[in-house]
Design an enzyme around this catalytic site. Structure first.
Site, PDB file in Angstrom:
ATOM      1  N   VAL A  14       8.714 -40.591 -59.927  1.00  0.00           N
ATOM      2  CA  VAL A  14       9.321 -40.743 -58.596  1.00  0.00           C
ATOM      3  C   VAL A  14       9.390 -39.396 -57.871  1.00  0.00           C
ATOM      4  O   VAL A  14       9.129 -39.318 -56.661  1.00  0.00           O
ATOM      5  CB  VAL A  14      10.728 -41.390 -58.697  1.00  0.00           C
ATOM      6  CG1 VAL A  14      11.317 -41.614 -57.320  1.00  0.00           C
ATOM      7  CG2 VAL A  14      10.659 -42.704 -59.476  1.00  0.00           C
ATOM      8  N   ALA A  43      13.367 -28.764 -59.781  1.00  0.00           N
ATOM      9  CA  ALA A  43      13.538 -28.448 -61.214  1.00  0.00           C
ATOM     10  C   ALA A  43      12.861 -29.502 -62.075  1.00  0.00           C
ATOM     11  O   ALA A  43      12.904 -30.700 -61.756  1.00  0.00           O
ATOM     12  CB  ALA A  43      15.024 -28.398 -61.561  1.00  0.00           C
ATOM     13  N   ARG A  45      11.869 -30.116 -66.575  1.00  0.00           N
ATOM     14  CA  ARG A  45      12.101 -29.523 -67.900  1.00  0.00           C
ATOM     15  C   ARG A  45      11.018 -28.501 -68.233  1.00  0.00           C
ATOM     16  O   ARG A  45      11.266 -27.483 -68.826  1.00  0.00           O
ATOM     17  CB  ARG A  45      12.105 -30.631 -68.964  1.00  0.00           C
ATOM     18  CG  ARG A  45      13.474 -31.259 -69.146  1.00  0.00           C
ATOM     19  CD  ARG A  45      13.427 -32.310 -70.205  1.00  0.00           C
ATOM     20  NE  ARG A  45      12.477 -33.351 -69.848  1.00  0.00           N
ATOM     21  CZ  ARG A  45      12.702 -34.646 -69.987  1.00  0.00           C
ATOM     22  NH1 ARG A  45      13.833 -35.060 -70.480  1.00  0.00           N
ATOM     23  NH2 ARG A  45      11.784 -35.528 -69.653  1.00  0.00           N
ATOM     24  N   GLU A 129      18.987 -46.103 -51.994  1.00  0.00           N
ATOM     25  CA  GLU A 129      18.117 -47.263 -51.711  1.00  0.00           C
ATOM     26  C   GLU A 129      17.124 -47.523 -52.841  1.00  0.00           C
ATOM     27  O   GLU A 129      16.854 -48.682 -53.207  1.00  0.00           O
ATOM     28  CB  GLU A 129      17.349 -47.010 -50.402  1.00  0.00           C
ATOM     29  CG  GLU A 129      16.454 -48.145 -49.977  1.00  0.00           C
ATOM     30  CD  GLU A 129      17.213 -49.422 -49.683  1.00  0.00           C
ATOM     31  OE1 GLU A 129      17.930 -49.456 -48.684  1.00  0.00           O
ATOM     32  OE2 GLU A 129      17.097 -50.388 -50.458  1.00  0.00           O
ATOM     33  N   GLY A 134      12.838 -50.945 -56.119  1.00  0.00           N
ATOM     34  CA  GLY A 134      11.757 -49.994 -55.829  1.00  0.00           C
ATOM     35  C   GLY A 134      11.619 -49.746 -54.333  1.00  0.00           C
ATOM     36  O   GLY A 134      12.517 -49.213 -53.685  1.00  0.00           O
ATOM     37  N   ASP A 201      18.596 -52.512 -67.355  1.00  0.00           N
ATOM     38  CA  ASP A 201      18.183 -52.000 -66.038  1.00  0.00           C
ATOM     39  C   ASP A 201      18.501 -53.025 -64.938  1.00  0.00           C
ATOM     40  O   ASP A 201      19.041 -52.676 -63.880  1.00  0.00           O
ATOM     41  CB  ASP A 201      16.679 -51.667 -66.058  1.00  0.00           C
ATOM     42  CG  ASP A 201      16.199 -51.145 -64.720  1.00  0.00           C
ATOM     43  OD1 ASP A 201      16.534 -50.001 -64.376  1.00  0.00           O
ATOM     44  OD2 ASP A 201      15.505 -51.896 -64.000  1.00  0.00           O
ATOM     45  N   LYS A 205      21.166 -52.855 -61.660  1.00  0.00           N
ATOM     46  CA  LYS A 205      20.818 -53.175 -60.262  1.00  0.00           C
ATOM     47  C   LYS A 205      21.690 -54.313 -59.726  1.00  0.00           C
ATOM     48  O   LYS A 205      22.124 -54.296 -58.569  1.00  0.00           O
ATOM     49  CB  LYS A 205      19.337 -53.549 -60.184  1.00  0.00           C
ATOM     50  CG  LYS A 205      18.433 -52.350 -60.461  1.00  0.00           C
ATOM     51  CD  LYS A 205      17.012 -52.775 -60.758  1.00  0.00           C
ATOM     52  CE  LYS A 205      16.090 -51.600 -60.962  1.00  0.00           C
ATOM     53  NZ  LYS A 205      14.791 -51.953 -61.514  1.00  0.00           N
ATOM     54  N   GLY A 302       7.099 -47.834 -59.522  1.00  0.00           N
ATOM     55  CA  GLY A 302       5.871 -47.083 -59.283  1.00  0.00           C
ATOM     56  C   GLY A 302       6.138 -45.904 -58.367  1.00  0.00           C
ATOM     57  O   GLY A 302       7.139 -45.870 -57.643  1.00  0.00           O
TER      58      GLY A 302
HETATM   59  P1  NDP Z   1      10.247 -39.499 -65.238  1.00  0.00           P
HETATM   60  O1  NDP Z   1      10.638 -39.478 -66.667  1.00  0.00           O
HETATM   61  O2  NDP Z   1       8.854 -39.785 -64.859  1.00  0.00           O
HETATM   62  O3  NDP Z   1      10.666 -38.117 -64.552  1.00  0.00           O
HETATM   63  C1  NDP Z   1      11.846 -37.443 -64.860  1.00  0.00           C
HETATM   64  C2  NDP Z   1      11.708 -36.018 -64.363  1.00  0.00           C
HETATM   65  O4  NDP Z   1      12.947 -35.345 -64.547  1.00  0.00           O
HETATM   66  C3  NDP Z   1      10.659 -35.204 -65.110  1.00  0.00           C
HETATM   67  O5  NDP Z   1       9.954 -34.410 -64.185  1.00  0.00           O
HETATM   68  C4  NDP Z   1      11.467 -34.300 -66.039  1.00  0.00           C
HETATM   69  O6  NDP Z   1      10.859 -33.059 -66.292  1.00  0.00           O
HETATM   70  C5  NDP Z   1      12.718 -34.124 -65.195  1.00  0.00           C
HETATM   71  N1  NDP Z   1      13.903 -33.828 -65.983  1.00  0.00           N
HETATM   72  C6  NDP Z   1      14.542 -34.618 -66.866  1.00  0.00           C
HETATM   73  N2  NDP Z   1      15.620 -34.008 -67.363  1.00  0.00           N
HETATM   74  C7  NDP Z   1      15.669 -32.795 -66.765  1.00  0.00           C
HETATM   75  C8  NDP Z   1      16.537 -31.693 -66.862  1.00  0.00           C
HETATM   76  N3  NDP Z   1      17.576 -31.698 -67.678  1.00  0.00           N
HETATM   77  N4  NDP Z   1      16.298 -30.617 -66.116  1.00  0.00           N
HETATM   78  C9  NDP Z   1      15.232 -30.567 -65.287  1.00  0.00           C
HETATM   79  N5  NDP Z   1      14.361 -31.588 -65.136  1.00  0.00           N
HETATM   80  C10 NDP Z   1      14.588 -32.681 -65.884  1.00  0.00           C
HETATM   81  O7  NDP Z   1      11.244 -40.539 -64.543  1.00  0.00           O
HETATM   82  P2  NDP Z   1      10.979 -41.403 -63.236  1.00  0.00           P
HETATM   83  O8  NDP Z   1      10.444 -40.561 -62.166  1.00  0.00           O
HETATM   84  O9  NDP Z   1      10.261 -42.641 -63.614  1.00  0.00           O
HETATM   85  O10 NDP Z   1      12.480 -41.871 -62.889  1.00  0.00           O
HETATM   86  C11 NDP Z   1      13.392 -41.013 -62.258  1.00  0.00           C
HETATM   87  C12 NDP Z   1      14.594 -41.836 -61.799  1.00  0.00           C
HETATM   88  O11 NDP Z   1      14.159 -42.820 -60.866  1.00  0.00           O
HETATM   89  C13 NDP Z   1      15.299 -42.615 -62.917  1.00  0.00           C
HETATM   90  O12 NDP Z   1      16.666 -42.674 -62.630  1.00  0.00           O
HETATM   91  C14 NDP Z   1      14.677 -44.016 -62.807  1.00  0.00           C
HETATM   92  O13 NDP Z   1      15.521 -45.011 -63.311  1.00  0.00           O
HETATM   93  C15 NDP Z   1      14.539 -44.130 -61.312  1.00  0.00           C
HETATM   94  N6  NDP Z   1      13.531 -45.065 -60.836  1.00  0.00           N
HETATM   95  C16 NDP Z   1      12.268 -45.055 -61.364  1.00  0.00           C
HETATM   96  C17 NDP Z   1      11.303 -45.891 -60.861  1.00  0.00           C
HETATM   97  C18 NDP Z   1       9.915 -45.899 -61.382  1.00  0.00           C
HETATM   98  O14 NDP Z   1       9.118 -46.733 -60.919  1.00  0.00           O
HETATM   99  N7  NDP Z   1       9.546 -45.016 -62.324  1.00  0.00           N
HETATM  100  C19 NDP Z   1      11.618 -46.820 -59.769  1.00  0.00           C
HETATM  101  C20 NDP Z   1      12.980 -46.754 -59.283  1.00  0.00           C
HETATM  102  C21 NDP Z   1      13.888 -45.905 -59.815  1.00  0.00           C
HETATM  103  P3  NDP Z   1       9.428 -32.942 -67.068  1.00  0.00           P
HETATM  104  O15 NDP Z   1       8.419 -33.605 -66.168  1.00  0.00           O
HETATM  105  O16 NDP Z   1       9.168 -31.483 -67.160  1.00  0.00           O
HETATM  106  O17 NDP Z   1       9.620 -33.638 -68.356  1.00  0.00           O
HETATM  107  N1  HSE Z   2      11.936 -49.493 -64.828  1.00  0.00           N
HETATM  108  C1  HSE Z   2      12.258 -50.029 -63.565  1.00  0.00           C
HETATM  109  C2  HSE Z   2      11.513 -51.319 -63.345  1.00  0.00           C
HETATM  110  C3  HSE Z   2      11.887 -49.052 -62.478  1.00  0.00           C
HETATM  111  O1  HSE Z   2      10.534 -51.558 -64.057  1.00  0.00           O
HETATM  112  O2  HSE Z   2      11.912 -52.103 -62.494  1.00  0.00           O
HETATM  113  C4  HSE Z   2      12.304 -49.499 -61.109  1.00  0.00           C
HETATM  114  O3  HSE Z   2      13.679 -49.502 -60.969  1.00  0.00           O
END
Ligand code: NDP
Ligand code: HSE
Length: 437
Positions: A14, A43, A45, A129, A134, A201, A205, A302
């Site tokens: 995201v 930021a 990791r 939102e 999504g 999850d 929601k 996505g």
């Molecule tokens: P990812 O695991 O793809 O990304 C998480 C990111 O956070 C990574 O870049 C990671 O770093 C970074 N991160 C995690 N912990 C730390 C920390 N302590 N310090 C710094 N950076 C950190 O997750 P998503 O993007 O899929 O999801 C993010 C959020 O969005 C979640 O809350 C998820 O539930 C929500 N969400 C996701 C959707 C999806 O379709 N994926 C849809 C709707 C909501 P690194 O890359 O270096 O590991």
């Molecule tokens: N893991 C969640 C899903 C991401 O598949 O719906 C979107 O919130």
């Protein structure tokens, strides 16, 4: 006007999607927001790792606290996920009088009451939102577009991964684990994919949807939750034989005695629009007394679709920077001092029709015993289907569709049926909703 600076926590699926959309559509976005939006710092990791977005225009750090403390960042976009660290960072951002945008449904569902209270005290916005549906703008729709309605019911496919798995099993005959792996590869699944499978999850929601629809506090621990892990291709096939699809639904209903909040696999008649929402798509049916049924459809997970909702929130927050905090849209749709203390109903009080799948020893009188138990509890039968037994089995699969009853009576019926010596295995029960979309 001077650009607005933002800080981003997390550049995963995201986070990178958000950077991409902000860059790709920068001109359109600044024309809408009234100011350009620039990323001051982000930021992750591992800042050295190559990612699917251009990070050359901003500072990339390992310490998320550096982003929250950044002097220029007026908006913090939390996209790291998880609960504890995200809570700490968001509360720190709020304490620093920064506005927050988050896609983190676990954070909002579990800690939202505390977070919104802190935001209110500090005069900042927390926008969320992307936390539900999504790319579908369902929060804005319920909170603003349907503000004139008394909402009676919400029923939605609100987990993209789960819907992707059920669709792959049904349409391509694929195995559960194989489809899940693909959902993970595509970035749909949670960091802990058991949240997608066991319904957590969707429960996060639904907690958010119920709060903004009914004007109640967030009560995640009150959602009855069942996942999709126990569903088989046979269940999906038997439901199809009766004219139904199995979907994993989140349902919030206003009943005379209180509110039902439940997440579970559900049979829906095939002719309903919701039954035809497939793959990663989500759809949410909202029934308002004035508007009637409305259905909101779009990609439920996505990178770009979720970023669409995150960026919309950023634009909203930028527009609100100069507004009086007292006159902003309330976080949970209703004014904080007007949230209602409505009873949340327990599982025994739910009302539903049921699909029962049982295996019965093939001898006279067994079905009569089963139907007598149902009749004794005033449960009417809608249909019965006896299937061919598999060649290596001495039991026959029987599918029963009932009319609506109270869950308490169905629980009693199931314990009596399972006590029959001709029913050697537990009965599988899936709830049925007829819906009207
Ligand atoms: P990812 O695991 O793809 O990304 C998480 C990111 O956070 C990574 O870049 C990671 O770093 C970074 N991160 C995690 N912990 C730390 C920390 N302590 N310090 C710094 N950076 C950190 O997750 P998503 O993007 O899929 O999801 C993010 C959020 O969005 C979640 O809350 C998820 O539930 C929500 N969400 C996701 C959707 C999806 O379709 N994926 C849809 C709707 C909501 P690194 O890359 O270096 O590991
Ligand atoms: N893991 C969640 C899903 C991401 O598949 O719906 C979107 O919130």
């Amino acid at each position: 006007m001077k650009p607005v600076s933002i800080g981003i926590l997390g550049l995963g699926t995201v986070g990178c999607g958000t950077v991409n959309v902000l860059m790709r559509n920068a001109n359109e976005i600044s024309r809408r927001a009234g100011r350009a939006i620039q990323i001051a710092m982000a930021a992750t990791r591992d800042p050295t790792r190559h990612r699917g977005c251009d990070t050359s225009a901003f500072e990339l750090v390992r310490d998320p606290h550096a982003v929250v403390e950044h002097a220029d960042a007026q908006v913090i976009v939390e996209l790291i996920g998880g609960e504890q660290e995200a809570r700490e960072l968001v509360l720190k951002a709020i304490g620093n009088r920064k506005h927050v945008v988050t896609a983190n449904k676990a954070l909002i569902a579990v800690h939202g009451n505390e977070i919104f209270e802190a935001a209110q005290r500090n005069g900042v916005v927390v926008a969320f939102e992307a936390a539900v549906g999504g790319g579908i703008s369902i929060i804005k729709t319920i909170r603003e577009g349907l503000a004139g309605n008394r909402i009676d019911q919400i029923a939605g496919i609100i987990n993209g991964t789960g819907n992707f798995i059920l669709t792959g099993m049904r349409d391509q005959g694929r195995e559960f684990d194989e489809v899940l792996e693909e959902a993970q590869r595509l970035g749909y699944a949670e960091a802990d994919p058991s949240f997608d499978i066991d319904g957590t999850d969707a429960a996060h929601k639904l907690t958010i949807l119920a709060a903004i629809a009914f004007g109640i506090p967030l009560q995640h621990d009150r959602v009855y939750t069942e996942g999709i892990g126990g569903l088989t291709r046979e269940d999906i096939g038997h439901a199809g034989d009766l004219g139904y699809q199995i979907k994993h639904l989140g349902i919030a209903k206003r009943m005379p005695e209180g509110i039902e909040m439940r997440v579970h696999p559900t049979l829906i008649p095939q002719r309903r629009l919701l039954a035809n929402v497939n793959g990663v798509m989500n759809a949410i049916l909202v029934n308002g007394d004035a508007v009637g049924p409305t259905l909101h459809y779009g990609a439920g997970a996505g990178s770009d679709p979720t970023a669409s909702a995150v960026v919309a929130d950023i634009v909203d927050v930028v527009r609100a920077l100069t507004t009086d905090p007292e006159n902003r849209v309330p976080h949970l749709a209703f004014q904080p001092d007007s949230l209602a203390d409505v009873k949340i109903l327990q599982q025994d009080d739910f009302e539903s029709a049921y699909f029962l799948s049982l295996n019965a020893i093939d001898r006279p009188g067994v079905l009569a015993d089963v139907t007598r138990i149902l009749a004794d509890l005033q449960i009417s039968i809608e249909a019965i289907l006896q299937k061919e037994p598999p060649s290596n089995e001495d039991t026959v699969p029987v599918i029963i569709l009932t009319q609506e009853t109270r869950e308490q009576y169905m629980n009693e019926a199931l314990s009596r049926i399972e006590a029959l010596d001709a029913i050697p295995r537990p009965v599988k029960r899936i709830r049925v909703e007829h819906l009207h979309d």
